[in-house]
Design a protein around this motif. Sequence first.
Motif, PDB file in Angstrom:
ATOM      1  N   VAL A 103      34.550  26.522  31.206  1.00 27.43           N
ATOM      2  CA  VAL A 103      34.920  27.525  30.209  1.00 27.43           C
ATOM      3  C   VAL A 103      35.729  28.600  30.924  1.00 27.43           C
ATOM      4  N   VAL A 104      36.866  28.948  30.333  1.00 29.20           N
ATOM      5  CA  VAL A 104      37.767  29.942  30.921  1.00 29.20           C
ATOM      6  C   VAL A 104      38.025  31.035  29.894  1.00 29.20           C
ATOM      7  N   CYS A 105      38.093  32.279  30.373  1.00 29.13           N
ATOM      8  CA  CYS A 105      38.479  33.403  29.521  1.00 29.13           C
ATOM      9  C   CYS A 105      39.341  34.345  30.366  1.00 29.13           C
TER      10      CYS A 105
ATOM     11  N   LYS B  41      28.007  22.223  30.538  1.00 28.09           N
ATOM     12  CA  LYS B  41      27.196  21.134  31.073  1.00 28.09           C
ATOM     13  C   LYS B  41      26.450  21.634  32.309  1.00 28.09           C
ATOM     14  N   PRO B  42      25.382  20.952  32.736  1.00 27.43           N
ATOM     15  CA  PRO B  42      24.725  21.331  33.991  1.00 27.43           C
ATOM     16  C   PRO B  42      25.739  21.373  35.132  1.00 27.43           C
ATOM     17  N   ASN B  43      25.704  22.426  35.913  1.00 26.79           N
ATOM     18  CA  ASN B  43      26.651  22.672  37.005  1.00 26.79           C
ATOM     19  C   ASN B  43      28.062  22.959  36.504  1.00 26.79           C
ATOM     20  N   GLY B  44      28.214  23.199  35.204  1.00 26.37           N
ATOM     21  CA  GLY B  44      29.512  23.577  34.671  1.00 26.37           C
ATOM     22  C   GLY B  44      29.935  24.949  35.163  1.00 26.37           C
ATOM     23  N   ILE B  45      31.207  25.265  34.975  1.00 22.06           N
ATOM     24  CA  ILE B  45      31.808  26.458  35.583  1.00 22.06           C
ATOM     25  C   ILE B  45      32.315  27.411  34.511  1.00 22.06           C
ATOM     26  N   LEU B  46      32.010  28.696  34.679  1.00 22.98           N
ATOM     27  CA  LEU B  46      32.595  29.750  33.858  1.00 22.98           C
ATOM     28  C   LEU B  46      33.536  30.581  34.718  1.00 22.98           C
ATOM     29  N   VAL B  47      34.779  30.703  34.257  1.00 19.84           N
ATOM     30  CA  VAL B  47      35.767  31.563  34.919  1.00 19.84           C
ATOM     31  C   VAL B  47      36.124  32.702  33.968  1.00 19.84           C
ATOM     32  N   VAL B  48      35.943  33.915  34.440  1.00 20.29           N
ATOM     33  CA  VAL B  48      36.383  35.097  33.701  1.00 20.29           C
ATOM     34  C   VAL B  48      37.418  35.822  34.546  1.00 20.29           C
TER      35      VAL B  48
ATOM     36  N   THR C 113      49.230  50.566  38.188  1.00 22.23           N
ATOM     37  CA  THR C 113      48.696  49.338  38.756  1.00 22.23           C
ATOM     38  C   THR C 113      47.258  49.160  38.324  1.00 22.23           C
ATOM     39  N   LEU C 114      47.020  48.170  37.482  1.00 22.65           N
ATOM     40  CA  LEU C 114      45.668  47.879  37.020  1.00 22.65           C
ATOM     41  C   LEU C 114      44.951  46.975  38.017  1.00 22.65           C
ATOM     42  N   ARG C 115      43.636  46.963  37.967  1.00 17.60           N
ATOM     43  CA  ARG C 115      42.829  46.076  38.805  1.00 17.60           C
ATOM     44  C   ARG C 115      42.287  44.926  37.955  1.00 17.60           C
ATOM     45  N   GLU C 116      42.409  43.720  38.484  1.00 17.71           N
ATOM     46  CA  GLU C 116      41.994  42.530  37.753  1.00 17.71           C
ATOM     47  C   GLU C 116      41.014  41.720  38.607  1.00 17.71           C
ATOM     48  N   ALA C 117      39.897  41.346  38.015  1.00 19.24           N
ATOM     49  CA  ALA C 117      38.882  40.547  38.722  1.00 19.24           C
ATOM     50  C   ALA C 117      38.970  39.100  38.288  1.00 19.24           C
ATOM     51  N   ILE C 118      38.691  38.205  39.229  1.00 18.33           N
ATOM     52  CA  ILE C 118      38.498  36.790  38.943  1.00 18.33           C
ATOM     53  C   ILE C 118      37.082  36.437  39.384  1.00 18.33           C
ATOM     54  N   LEU C 119      36.288  35.944  38.448  1.00 16.79           N
ATOM     55  CA  LEU C 119      34.914  35.562  38.735  1.00 16.79           C
ATOM     56  C   LEU C 119      34.704  34.102  38.374  1.00 16.79           C
ATOM     57  N   ILE C 120      34.098  33.356  39.277  1.00 13.52           N
ATOM     58  CA  ILE C 120      33.805  31.951  39.064  1.00 13.52           C
ATOM     59  C   ILE C 120      32.327  31.734  39.331  1.00 13.52           C
TER      60      ILE C 120
END
Length: 286
Positions: free
Chosen positions: A141-143, A165-172, A274-281
Amino acid sequence: MRRDGDVRGDVLQYRGARRNRLRLLIDVTNNDHDSLVRRQFGASAVNYRTSATHARGKSLSRLMELLSLEPSWVVLDVATGAGHSAALLAPHVQTVIASDMTHEMLTQAGIVSGERSLPNLFLVRENAQALSYPEDAFNLVVCRIAAHHFPRPNTFVAESARVLKPNGILVVIDNIVPDDEVGADWINSFEKQRDPSHVQCLTLSQWHDLYANNRLTLAHSEVSSKWFDYHDWMLRMNVESEYMERLAWNLLDAPESVQHFWRPTRDDGHISLTLREAILIGRLSG
């Protein structure tokens, strides 16, 4: 993932650009904030298809660097906007569902998909906080650059975890605010003046807590800066010139913590920030 069409909501038909492929749109949005979001982004949808930040931003290439995609994966792109993330992922996986609550945004995503001839990309109209899928439906899942519009980010993360799913990944991937309360409140207030559908950018630590509270083990977290031309940034949300100038003076007179975090500058009448952007996995724990 269900193949028999057994999902909640009223099914609408949408024909994608160029190839006229039939898409399914699930309409499950009906509250006041959702209506505000649809009005704001319906009026500026084309801007988001052509926006360099959204169409070619660094976080897109970084997303591909950080993920090891599998051809058997089923992917959900939440609040897809003009569909840039979904279109990037689609050639590498089995199926991508690109969801958004704004019909005009999905129209732009259909154009992007049609231009790239992506038969495995499907568009769905629905609410990020009430996903219409069963448990264990998606590998990923990506957002991207959207969660600050969600009134209940914890519900969004919980829903994302539910359909993984089990062990599935969320990226924000989303803009963040500084840890100090004064700076965070000022930035969120300013953002809401630019875009009334803005709710709240979170701090990096708040995102970490949301992942941990929803059985998502954080595998990667990073923050980068992204430069904006102030004028273009305002025009993307169709801000009128008189109001734009008033906000510019507020920005240049912002509290010290905001000055440090956003680094607004004015050079010969040209304003940038300049905005700050996070990538979380994060990976769903068993």
